[in-house]
Design a protein around this motif. Structure first.
Motif, short mmCIF file in Angstrom:
data_model
loop_
_atom_site.label_atom_id
_atom_site.label_comp_id
_atom_site.label_asym_id
_atom_site.label_seq_id
_atom_site.Cartn_x
_atom_site.Cartn_y
_atom_site.Cartn_z
N ALA A 11 -5.66 16.99 -13.13
CA ALA A 11 -6.56 17.20 -12.17
C ALA A 11 -6.76 16.57 -11.01
CB ALA A 11 -8.24 17.12 -12.65
N LEU A 12 -5.91 15.63 -10.80
CA LEU A 12 -5.63 14.00 -9.39
C LEU A 12 -4.24 14.67 -8.92
CD1 LEU A 12 -7.51 11.14 -11.39
CD2 LEU A 12 -8.11 12.29 -9.76
N GLN A 13 -4.45 14.25 -7.57
CA GLN A 13 -2.63 14.17 -7.41
C GLN A 13 -2.97 13.79 -5.56
OE1 GLN A 13 -2.59 18.20 -5.45
NE2 GLN A 13 -4.54 18.15 -3.78
N LYS A 14 -1.16 13.35 -4.93
CA LYS A 14 -0.94 12.55 -4.45
C LYS A 14 -1.17 13.40 -2.95
CE LYS A 14 1.40 8.57 -7.18
NZ LYS A 14 2.09 8.69 -7.48
N GLN A 67 0.92 -1.19 0.16
CA GLN A 67 -0.01 0.38 0.31
C GLN A 67 1.41 1.33 -0.01
OE1 GLN A 67 -2.80 0.90 3.32
NE2 GLN A 67 -4.19 0.58 2.46
N HIS A 68 0.43 2.23 -0.79
CA HIS A 68 1.49 3.09 -1.23
C HIS A 68 1.44 4.19 -0.10
CE1 HIS A 68 3.20 2.15 -5.16
NE2 HIS A 68 1.92 1.84 -5.23
N PRO A 69 2.08 5.44 -0.23
CA PRO A 69 1.81 5.92 1.08
C PRO A 69 0.91 7.05 0.91
CG PRO A 69 4.53 6.32 0.71
CD PRO A 69 3.45 4.91 0.06
N TYR A 70 0.38 7.11 0.14
CA TYR A 70 -0.03 8.27 -0.18
C TYR A 70 -1.34 7.69 -0.82
CZ TYR A 70 2.98 7.03 -3.02
OH TYR A 70 3.88 6.55 -4.53
N VAL A 71 -2.73 8.54 -0.93
CA VAL A 71 -3.99 8.68 -1.85
C VAL A 71 -4.37 9.51 -2.54
CG1 VAL A 71 -5.25 7.13 0.48
CG2 VAL A 71 -5.64 9.28 0.32
N VAL A 72 -5.00 8.63 -4.08
CA VAL A 72 -5.14 10.44 -4.12
C VAL A 72 -6.33 10.89 -4.82
CG1 VAL A 72 -5.53 10.04 -6.97
CG2 VAL A 72 -3.19 9.00 -6.30
N GLU A 73 -6.20 12.51 -5.04
CA GLU A 73 -7.34 12.85 -4.49
C GLU A 73 -7.67 13.47 -5.50
OE1 GLU A 73 -7.18 14.08 -0.08
OE2 GLU A 73 -7.25 15.94 -1.62
N PRO A 74 -9.16 14.27 -6.59
CA PRO A 74 -9.23 14.56 -7.64
C PRO A 74 -9.20 16.61 -6.65
CG PRO A 74 -11.34 13.90 -6.05
CD PRO A 74 -10.22 13.18 -5.54
N LEU A 75 -9.31 16.97 -7.89
CA LEU A 75 -8.50 18.66 -7.91
C LEU A 75 -10.15 19.10 -9.04
CD1 LEU A 75 -5.10 19.40 -8.54
CD2 LEU A 75 -5.84 19.18 -6.10
N ALA A 76 -10.96 19.56 -7.87
CA ALA A 76 -12.69 20.32 -8.51
C ALA A 76 -12.26 21.02 -9.52
CB ALA A 76 -13.34 21.23 -7.52
N ASP A 77 -11.23 22.17 -9.09
CA ASP A 77 -11.58 23.83 -9.88
C ASP A 77 -10.58 22.88 -11.32
OD1 ASP A 77 -9.06 23.04 -8.18
OD2 ASP A 77 -7.83 24.71 -8.25
N LYS A 128 -19.48 11.30 -9.65
CA LYS A 128 -20.59 11.90 -9.35
C LYS A 128 -22.04 12.48 -9.82
CE LYS A 128 -18.05 14.36 -5.74
NZ LYS A 128 -17.69 15.27 -4.94
N GLU A 129 -23.24 13.19 -9.02
CA GLU A 129 -23.71 13.26 -10.15
C GLU A 129 -24.11 13.85 -11.11
OE1 GLU A 129 -27.67 12.62 -9.86
OE2 GLU A 129 -26.44 11.24 -9.84
N ASP A 130 -22.71 15.50 -10.71
CA ASP A 130 -23.06 16.60 -11.38
C ASP A 130 -21.42 16.33 -12.55
OD1 ASP A 130 -20.36 16.16 -9.72
OD2 ASP A 130 -20.57 18.34 -9.02
N GLY A 131 -21.16 14.67 -12.45
CA GLY A 131 -19.98 14.42 -13.75
C GLY A 131 -18.27 14.45 -12.27
N SER A 132 -17.93 15.22 -11.53
CA SER A 132 -17.10 15.58 -10.72
C SER A 132 -17.05 13.55 -10.35
CB SER A 132 -17.09 16.41 -10.05
OG SER A 132 -17.72 16.12 -9.06
N ILE A 133 -15.22 13.96 -9.46
CA ILE A 133 -14.87 12.33 -9.64
C ILE A 133 -14.78 13.06 -8.42
CG2 ILE A 133 -12.95 11.15 -9.72
CD1 ILE A 133 -15.27 11.45 -11.99
N ALA A 134 -15.11 11.79 -7.56
CA ALA A 134 -15.26 10.83 -5.97
C ALA A 134 -13.64 10.01 -6.09
CB ALA A 134 -16.37 10.91 -5.35
#
Ligand SMILES: Cc1ncc(C[n+]2csc(CCOP(=O)(O)OP(=O)(O)O)c2C)c(N)n1
Ligand code: SF4
Ligand code: SF4
Lengths: 188, 584
Positions: free
Chosen positions: B578-581, B523-533, B552-558
């Motif tokens: 648009a994704l970052q660790k 398991q990597h020491p980080y997770v990936v998070e979406p950058l909504a903007d 999600k409903e609005d097309g953005s990623i969770a």
């Protein structure tokens, strides 16, 4: 008398550990017990079911449709999938948590709305967000003991009987956090 | 008082093997048999190993038996096909020390590529077959099996099923008793199966099976429970074996029951007497009508597969509905999205298949976690037949259709499967001048069956560190010129490698190396998070089908941080960053 318990969830959620704790509690109480588990393919994120049966004598190791006294569901959609296994007066304990199956992730199908409300119309339902509690305790993996804690309130064993078995079943390093998780559900 | 313990069927089998004084065990993993070896290796005084395949495992047990000790081999039912060759001939030779195999069937197909019935193989190979119906019996029958093996000079198969293997109940523990080693004596009429000897042995085997059938009439594991249950005034009786016995007991505890602890050979006299004692006889056996057809051939009328299924597991409700004609008033199963098994978040196979999907390359597939690459959204695997078949079937395609046809095909095969039987296929490709491309998906483990070691992991069943087979050297040693190693998470490099190799008019092997995400420390020491903007809602990151991501409903990623492994595959799909660790 034979009682039938089912634990359902998503492969990897740890249904196996929960069924072993349940089996241990019933065995200590002097019952005959059979536990039926799922290993292999289904553990890769698929829908999984384990069974625990106890009583004066137990023949078949599985619980069939219409026969479950208690159904413990680690995820809402899985609660819905297996609710028809409950007896008419059976009790449903559900972890208020959502994991999308791949068809939903890809947008090909919709995750059903208002599952718990639907189930409440037909069954006695107790819900808890075990994951929220577990994250509060600092380890998402112990969510299943939160849910088990809530389920324990609806079964005929004393708190001490549960705690004894948890201590013996979970890895030594995690006894404390698992006990806390169980208590969070038990006192919910 | 003797100690009692809750035990999985497979753990009870391991205990039985230990108590029976077995000294050598060899096996290849396969659900639902795998835990037997994993439990057995915990006992002192038993040598237990993983072999590269079931044929090898069986032959190891044969050698140990010939040397005079009790030996053991275990596998799932399709593994017995691989081991069929030694089994059929060792059945002729017979044993020196007792030899028992546990073969696990999978009615209902929880984890298998077919639903074959091992009892049929036992009949064909002329070996006795015992069938326990719970953990206690599983342990007891192993010990009976060794007695039978030595008394009747035969290998013995103990057949289990998924339900038995993976159910727990209480088992009474006993001590280990090690019989004296048998003395090996050179005896080519018994141990060398060439035509002149085998003719003689065949006659001996026929007689053996007759003797066993006679013994079966009074054997302790074939039992009759006399009951008084009637339906419409008629006395009913069941002949049943294995787990189905439990369903009969659940619903009809007062019926007459003939429980067969040994389903090959059958106790004819006992069955005839039992049939005469009831008015209606049901044969309740999962899978093929093995007992039923024999019983009918003796002119006994019975009810079996006309009301019970051949496909799938049995149940108590099946008896309630089809024998007792009860209306169970069950609710329908709901029509909701199914949840099939999928590759784990962070699985290296997902990265490999994303590349093949993008290149629109078909994969001749094999058996393992990567078989799941057949399903949407990856849809990269086109075929799966049996272990090792990916490589050889790719060769067949080329010989049928020519090199241009297989330019958009590759073979994909897991590391464990490659060593099981894939390596033979690869030798054929080299020998017969194939131009195909083979991807060895080297995730450093036997993933599908629950992470067992194999000859290329450098570790044995007992945890001993040993030299590991080197895939690159192995392939080069065969003589293959184009062998390269790639990291599947370096998507661009893998894409380039696959493109080059499929277009090269030569045999090539790409060893795709990255550890299974469920192995310790992966398991990597980080997770990936979406950058909504930054997200443009294109959905590119969803293409590999990682279950940690949702739209999600609005097309953005969770991204579900409790599931994300941090592998970064989704990031390499995103064109706009648009994704970052972030740290876990
Ligand atoms: C003849 C035979 N033996 C055993 C099995 C059980 N089995 C299914 S997949 C598999 C091995 C998978 O390991 P690997 O090839 O390394 O792929 P991974 O699952 O790690 O991706 C085994 C042993 C089988 N299906 N057929
Ligand atoms: S167990 Fe390993 S190889 Fe199998 S799907 Fe999960 S990550 Fe992939
Ligand atoms: S969300 Fe992205 S980084 Fe996390 S496991 Fe899935 S593909 Fe890998």
């Amino acid at each position: 008398m034979t009682k039938n318990i089912m634990i359902v969830g998503v492969g990897g959620q740890g249904t196996l550990l929960t069924s072993r704790i349940l089996g241990g509690v019933m065995e200590n109480a002097g019952y005959k017990v059979k536990v039926s588990e799922v290993h292999g393919m289904a553990q890769r994120g698929g829908s999984v079911v384990t069974f625990v049966r106890y009583g004066d004598s137990v023949a078949e190791p599985i619980v069939e449709e219409g026969q479950a006294d208690v159904l413990i569901a680690f995820e809402r959609l899985e609660a819905l999938r297996y609710a028809h296994f409950l007896k008419k007066d059976g009790v449903l304990i559900v972890n208020d948590w959502r994991i999308d199956p791949i068809s939903v992730v890809m947008g090909a199908q919709k995750y059903p709305e208002k599952i718990i409300e639907k189930l409440e119309r037909k069954h006695t339902v107790y819900k808890i967000n075990g994951m929220e509690e577990a994250l509060r305790l600092g380890n998402s993996r112990v969510f299943n003991n939160v849910v088990l804690g809530m389920a324990a309130r609806h079964m005929d064993f004393s708190l001490q009987e549960w705690l004894d078995v948890i201590e013996k079943t979970v890895p030594a390093k995690t006894v404390e956090i698992n006990t806390k998780a169980f208590m969070a559900g038990y006192e919910h | 008082m003797k100690e009692k313990k809750m035990m999985l069927g497979n753990a009870a089998i391991a205990r039985g093997v230990w108590e029976a004084g077995v000294k050598v065990s060899s096996a290849y993993p396969g659900t639902p048999s795998t835990e037997i070896s994993e439990e057995l290796v915990k006992y002192p005084d038993v040598y237990a190993e993983w072999a590269p395949n079931e044929k090898v495992a069986t032959e190891v047990a044969i050698g140990a038996s010939i040397s005079g000790v009790r030996s053991f081999a275990t596998m799932k039912m399709v593994g017995l096909n691989v081991a069929a060759d030694p089994l059929y001939s060792f059945s002729y030779a017979g044993v020196t020390g007792g030899m028992v195999m546990v073969v696990a069937d999978d009615p209902g197909l929880y984890s298998s590529q077919n639903e074959q019935d091992t009892r049929m193989v036992c009949r064909a190979a002329m070996v006795p077959c015992l069938e326990p119906s719970d953990s206690q019996e599983a342990k007891d029958y192993i010990k009976y099996a060794y007695e039978i093996s030595e008394k009747f000079d035969t290998p013995v198969i103990v057949r289990t099923t998924t339900r038995l293997a993976h159910s727990q109940c209480e088992v009474t523990l006993e001590d280990r008793v090690v019989p004296d080693d048998k003395v090996y004596e050179r005896n080519i009429a018994k141990n060398v199966m060439m035509p002149a000897m085998a003719k003689g042995r065949h006659l001996i085997v026929e007689k053996r099976m007759k003797d066993l059938a006679e013994y079966a009439n009074t054997a302790p594991f074939n039992t009759i429970e006399k009951g008084d249950m009637t339906i419409d005034g008629k006395r009913i009786g069941f002949i049943t074996d294995g787990i189905p016995y439990q369903y009969v007991k659940e619903v009809c505890p007062n019926a007459s029951i003939l429980k067969l602890g040994m389903c090959n050979p059958l106790p004819r006299k006992m069955i005839e007497d039992f049939a005469a004692s009831v008015d209606v006889l049901y044969i309740f056996e999962e899978l093929e009508p093995v007992i039923e057809e024999q019983v009918r051939s003796w002119g006994i009328s019975c009810i079996g597969k006309e009301i019970f299924t051949i496909q799938g597991e049995y149940s108590a409700n099946m008896i309630r509905e089809r024998v007792l004609k009860m209306d169970l008033d069950l609710d329908e199963a709901p029509q909701i999205p199914p949840r099939p098994p999928i590759l784990c978040p962070g699985c290296p196979h997902r990265a490999t298949f994303s590349v093949l999907k993008k290149l629109r390359i078909h994969a001749a597939g094999d058996i393992g976690c990567y078989t799941l690459g057949a399903l949407a959204p990856l849809s990269a695997v086109d075929t799966t037949i049996c272990m090792g078949s990916s490589i050889s079937s790719l060769h067949g395609m080329e010989k049928a259709k020519g090199f241009d046809y297989i330019k958009n095909w590759v073979a994909v095969i897991g590391d464990s499967t490659f060593l099981h039987t894939g390596v033979n296929s690869l030798i054929n490709l080299f020998y017969n001048q194939s131009h195909g491309t083979v991807l060895i998906l080297d995730n450093r483990t036997t993933g599908m069956t629950g992470h067992q070691d194999h000859p290329a992991t450098g570790k044995t069943l007992s945890g001993e560190i040993v030299p590991a087979v080197d895939f690159k050297k192995l392939c080069e040693g065969i003589g293959i010129e184009h062998v390269r190693e790639e990291d599947p998470f370096d998507v661009d490099a893998l894409t380039k490698a696959v493109k080059e190799e499929v277009n090269r008019e030569a045999l090539s092997v790409i060893i795709v190396k990255a550890p299974c995400a469920l192995l310790k420390g992966q398991q990597h020491p980080y997770v990936v998070e979406p950058l909504a903007d930054k997200c443009v809602h294109c959905g590119a990151c969803l293409q590999p089908g990682c279950p940690a991501l949702t739209k999600k409903e609005d097309g953005s990623i969770a991204i579900d941080a409790t599931m994300c492994n941090g592998c970064g595959l989704c990031m390499s799909m995103c064109k706009v960053g648009a994704l970052q660790k972030v740290k876990r």
